[in-house]
Write a protein that holds these residues in place. Structure first.
Motif, PDB file in Angstrom:
ATOM      1  N   LYS A   1     -28.855  16.474  11.136  1.00 58.31           N
ATOM      2  CA  LYS A   1     -28.256  15.476  10.572  1.00 58.31           C
ATOM      3  C   LYS A   1     -27.382  16.023   9.544  1.00 58.31           C
ATOM      4  O   LYS A   1     -27.398  16.969   8.834  1.00 58.31           O
ATOM      5  CB  LYS A   1     -29.020  14.537   9.577  1.00 58.31           C
ATOM      6  CG  LYS A   1     -30.297  13.712  10.353  1.00 58.31           C
ATOM      7  CD  LYS A   1     -31.394  12.948   9.410  1.00 58.31           C
ATOM      8  CE  LYS A   1     -32.629  12.367  10.135  1.00 58.31           C
ATOM      9  NZ  LYS A   1     -33.180  11.600   9.048  1.00 58.31           N
ATOM     10  N   TYR A   2     -25.954  15.484   9.741  1.00 58.95           N
ATOM     11  CA  TYR A   2     -25.105  16.138   9.041  1.00 58.95           C
ATOM     12  C   TYR A   2     -23.724  14.914   8.567  1.00 58.95           C
ATOM     13  O   TYR A   2     -23.816  13.910   9.121  1.00 58.95           O
ATOM     14  CB  TYR A   2     -24.263  16.998  10.347  1.00 58.95           C
ATOM     15  CG  TYR A   2     -23.440  16.105  11.522  1.00 58.95           C
ATOM     16  CD1 TYR A   2     -22.304  15.799  11.182  1.00 58.95           C
ATOM     17  CD2 TYR A   2     -24.080  15.700  12.514  1.00 58.95           C
ATOM     18  CE1 TYR A   2     -21.452  15.009  12.118  1.00 58.95           C
ATOM     19  CE2 TYR A   2     -23.420  14.965  13.528  1.00 58.95           C
ATOM     20  CZ  TYR A   2     -22.046  14.748  13.366  1.00 58.95           C
ATOM     21  OH  TYR A   2     -21.393  13.773  14.329  1.00 58.95           O
ATOM     22  N   ASP A   3     -22.956  15.541   7.818  1.00 58.09           N
ATOM     23  CA  ASP A   3     -21.648  15.019   7.293  1.00 58.09           C
ATOM     24  C   ASP A   3     -20.582  15.710   7.245  1.00 58.09           C
ATOM     25  O   ASP A   3     -20.798  17.130   7.185  1.00 58.09           O
ATOM     26  CB  ASP A   3     -22.042  14.301   6.029  1.00 58.09           C
ATOM     27  CG  ASP A   3     -20.994  13.115   5.860  1.00 58.09           C
ATOM     28  OD1 ASP A   3     -20.297  12.871   6.853  1.00 58.09           O
ATOM     29  OD2 ASP A   3     -21.151  12.178   4.745  1.00 58.09           O
TER      30      ASP A   3
ATOM     31  N   PRO B   1     -27.808  16.013   0.561  1.00 62.19           N
ATOM     32  CA  PRO B   1     -27.169  14.706   0.617  1.00 62.19           C
ATOM     33  C   PRO B   1     -25.706  14.483   0.185  1.00 62.19           C
ATOM     34  O   PRO B   1     -25.138  13.966   0.967  1.00 62.19           O
ATOM     35  CB  PRO B   1     -28.194  13.984  -0.309  1.00 62.19           C
ATOM     36  CG  PRO B   1     -29.440  14.910  -0.272  1.00 62.19           C
ATOM     37  CD  PRO B   1     -28.912  16.283  -0.543  1.00 62.19           C
ATOM     38  N   ASP B   2     -25.532  14.939  -1.009  1.00 62.75           N
ATOM     39  CA  ASP B   2     -23.907  14.778  -1.332  1.00 62.75           C
ATOM     40  C   ASP B   2     -23.139  16.005  -1.309  1.00 62.75           C
ATOM     41  O   ASP B   2     -23.546  17.403  -1.230  1.00 62.75           O
ATOM     42  CB  ASP B   2     -24.239  14.752  -2.871  1.00 62.75           C
ATOM     43  CG  ASP B   2     -24.979  13.513  -3.052  1.00 62.75           C
ATOM     44  OD1 ASP B   2     -24.575  12.339  -2.555  1.00 62.75           O
ATOM     45  OD2 ASP B   2     -25.695  13.422  -4.021  1.00 62.75           O
TER      46      ASP B   2
ATOM     47  N   ARG C   1     -22.240  19.871   6.583  1.00 60.93           N
ATOM     48  CA  ARG C   1     -23.461  20.093   5.861  1.00 60.93           C
ATOM     49  C   ARG C   1     -24.575  19.375   6.418  1.00 60.93           C
ATOM     50  O   ARG C   1     -24.454  18.156   6.958  1.00 60.93           O
ATOM     51  CB  ARG C   1     -23.070  19.669   4.426  1.00 60.93           C
ATOM     52  CG  ARG C   1     -23.197  18.320   3.991  1.00 60.93           C
ATOM     53  CD  ARG C   1     -22.843  18.031   2.649  1.00 60.93           C
ATOM     54  NE  ARG C   1     -23.395  16.618   2.309  1.00 60.93           N
ATOM     55  CZ  ARG C   1     -22.449  15.531   2.497  1.00 60.93           C
ATOM     56  NH1 ARG C   1     -21.400  15.720   2.907  1.00 60.93           N
ATOM     57  NH2 ARG C   1     -22.742  14.361   2.069  1.00 60.93           N
ATOM     58  N   ASN C   2     -25.655  20.026   6.283  1.00 64.72           N
ATOM     59  CA  ASN C   2     -27.039  19.541   6.604  1.00 64.72           C
ATOM     60  C   ASN C   2     -27.551  18.545   5.643  1.00 64.72           C
ATOM     61  O   ASN C   2     -27.662  18.746   4.483  1.00 64.72           O
ATOM     62  CB  ASN C   2     -27.970  20.522   7.054  1.00 64.72           C
ATOM     63  CG  ASN C   2     -29.426  20.025   7.345  1.00 64.72           C
ATOM     64  OD1 ASN C   2     -29.851  18.923   6.988  1.00 64.72           O
ATOM     65  ND2 ASN C   2     -30.027  20.943   8.089  1.00 64.72           N
ATOM     66  N   THR C   3     -27.489  17.331   5.829  1.00 63.96           N
ATOM     67  CA  THR C   3     -27.697  16.041   4.875  1.00 63.96           C
ATOM     68  C   THR C   3     -28.949  15.966   4.674  1.00 63.96           C
ATOM     69  O   THR C   3     -29.361  15.241   3.393  1.00 63.96           O
ATOM     70  CB  THR C   3     -27.080  14.767   5.339  1.00 63.96           C
ATOM     71  OG1 THR C   3     -27.545  14.415   6.587  1.00 63.96           O
ATOM     72  CG2 THR C   3     -25.445  14.792   5.349  1.00 63.96           C
TER      73      THR C   3
END
Length: 423
Positions: A290-292, A164-165, A158-160
């Protein structure tokens, strides 16, 4: 990158052959390959031939050359850009194949059925050096048929900046995606590749969460090709859940997202969520997103999403000309930490060898996140009949996403699978 849609041709080729296999090997987790006593090793025809894909072949060459020098033999590493597995099966039947082939574990059943590979006799200690799921994947009919080196599974990237969560359910994901779309921040709710032909590999986590299944199981827990459950009541209900995400529902799933544009749509920030594997991270990082990484969420109140787990492995060809050399190479060279780390550098995917994985995880936390995302996964079924699933399932998927009746689509898919298997 793994794309699952063209299994019918493989089924036709696989079911056209028949045979059996046998053999032996050993493996070590050592810092570097140990020299072999060449006088005690049967050198076959004095040549060792290895087939691998075009990413792994260059990495293997240096280790193969070392092995050849120590044992006084010639080693040839041949690279294949495509069709490695089917080419290997055909060559095996003609007696013109390699001594070793490097490919995914889910072809084991087809290879064994065609007498194309030998099992490996590993000790309990040797098996314990690998991730348990990797060893489970290369085990077929209570025998170990491959030396695993890398594990791969899908996860939610996901694109943070946008999210964000991590979403806890499919419903949470859809709600957030709709919110972002309404605000004009994204074009698509979810990048999960389907295309006009569908993609069973990428849809399976959601299908499994909703209660769907492909086959029943044998008493030993293996998939049972005699019991196709794709057309069963639970699988129909699963596709009804999938339909709520299609064109007549939230629109989260669309056939306009396929293998060619799922990752680019995410990296261009037109989508906040991407269902993909570790092969996507190179493009994601290059784009500066920016990812997670987290597990693919399941439906609310349903089962956890269960992605397929694939294990890249080395196999000893049953009809190779230098089988003792092949067993020695796979046992004492390929299964050591140095080789697994080198293969990781060529194509970053979590290593199967625990010592190599722990070293890589320390430098790259993404590896651990992908493994955690696959904690509820299952090894890709390695039975030959699995290749009958891809096209019918994909067609059912695409039609349901476009608004077709789920029950009609699933029953047609199950009928096609059963017909293909019975041939």
């Amino acid at each position: 990158m793994r794309i699952r849609s063209a299994g019918v041709a493989a089924l036709a080729l696989g079911l056209a052959f028949s045979a059996a296999a046998c053999g032996g090997s050993k493996s070590e987790d050592t810092p570097a390959p140990a020299a072999t006593t060449s006088a005690a090793l049967d050198k076959g025809n004095g040549k060792l031939v290895i087939w691998a894909d075009d990413k792994r072949a260059p990495v293997l060459k240096s280790f193969a050359d070392q092995f050849g020098t120590e044992n006084g033999v010639q080693v040839e590493v041949k690279a294949f850009a495509e069709n490695l597995q089917t080419t290997f099966l055909t060559a095996s039947q003609k007696g013109s194949g390699p001594d070793i082939v490097v490919t995914a574990h889910d072809w084991i059943g087809n290879f064994v059925q065609n007498g194309a590979i030998d099992p490996l006799q590993l000790t309990d200690a040797q098996k314990a050096a690998f991730q348990p799921l990797a060893m489970k994947a290369v085990t077929f009919g209570n025998q170990t048929f491959g030396a695993p080196y890398a594990i791969e599974n899908l996860a939610l990237i996901r694109n943070t900046d946008l999210v964000p969560d991590a979403p806890q359910t499919v419903e949470d994901l859809v709600a957030k995606g709709q919110e972002l779309k309404k605000a004009g921040k994204v074009k698509n709710i979810l990048c999960l590749q389907s295309g006009d032909l569908g993609d069973a590999y990428h849809l399976y986590p959601l299908f499994s969460s909703a209660g769907g299944s492909l086959f029943g199981t044998t008493p030993t827990g293996d998939p049972d090709p005699k019991n196709v459950t794709l057309g069963g009541e639970e699988s129909v209900k699963a596709f009804e859940k999938i339909a709520t995400l299609g064109s007549k529902g939230s629109g989260a799933l669309t056939t306009s997202i396929g293998s060619d544009n799922s990752i680019p749509t995410f990296t261009s920030k037109k989508c906040a969520f991407l269902v993909s594997g570790p092969w996507a991270l190179g493009d994601v990082k290059k784009a500066g997103v920016k990812y997670d990484i987290s597990a693919i969420p399941g439906f609310q109140g349903a089962k956890p999403a269960s992605p397929f787990v694939g294990v890249q492995s080395f196999f000893v060809a049953a009809k190779g000309q230098s089988k003792a050399l092949a067993q020695e190479f796979v046992g004492n060279y390929v299964t050591n930490k140095d080789v697994q780390l080198a293969l990781f550098k060529a194509d970053p995917r979590p290593e199967a060898l625990t010592a190599a994985l722990e070293e890589s995880k320390a430098a790259d936390p993404d590896l651990g996140k992908f493994l955690e995302a696959g904690a509820n996964g299952i090894p890709m079924p390695a039975i030959p009949e699995m290749s009958a699933i891809w096209e019918p399932f994909g067609k059912a998927e695409a039609s349901v996403i476009k608004g077709a009746d789920p029950k009609t689509a699933v029953e047609a898919a199950a009928k096609a699978v059963t017909k293909a298997i019975s041939k």
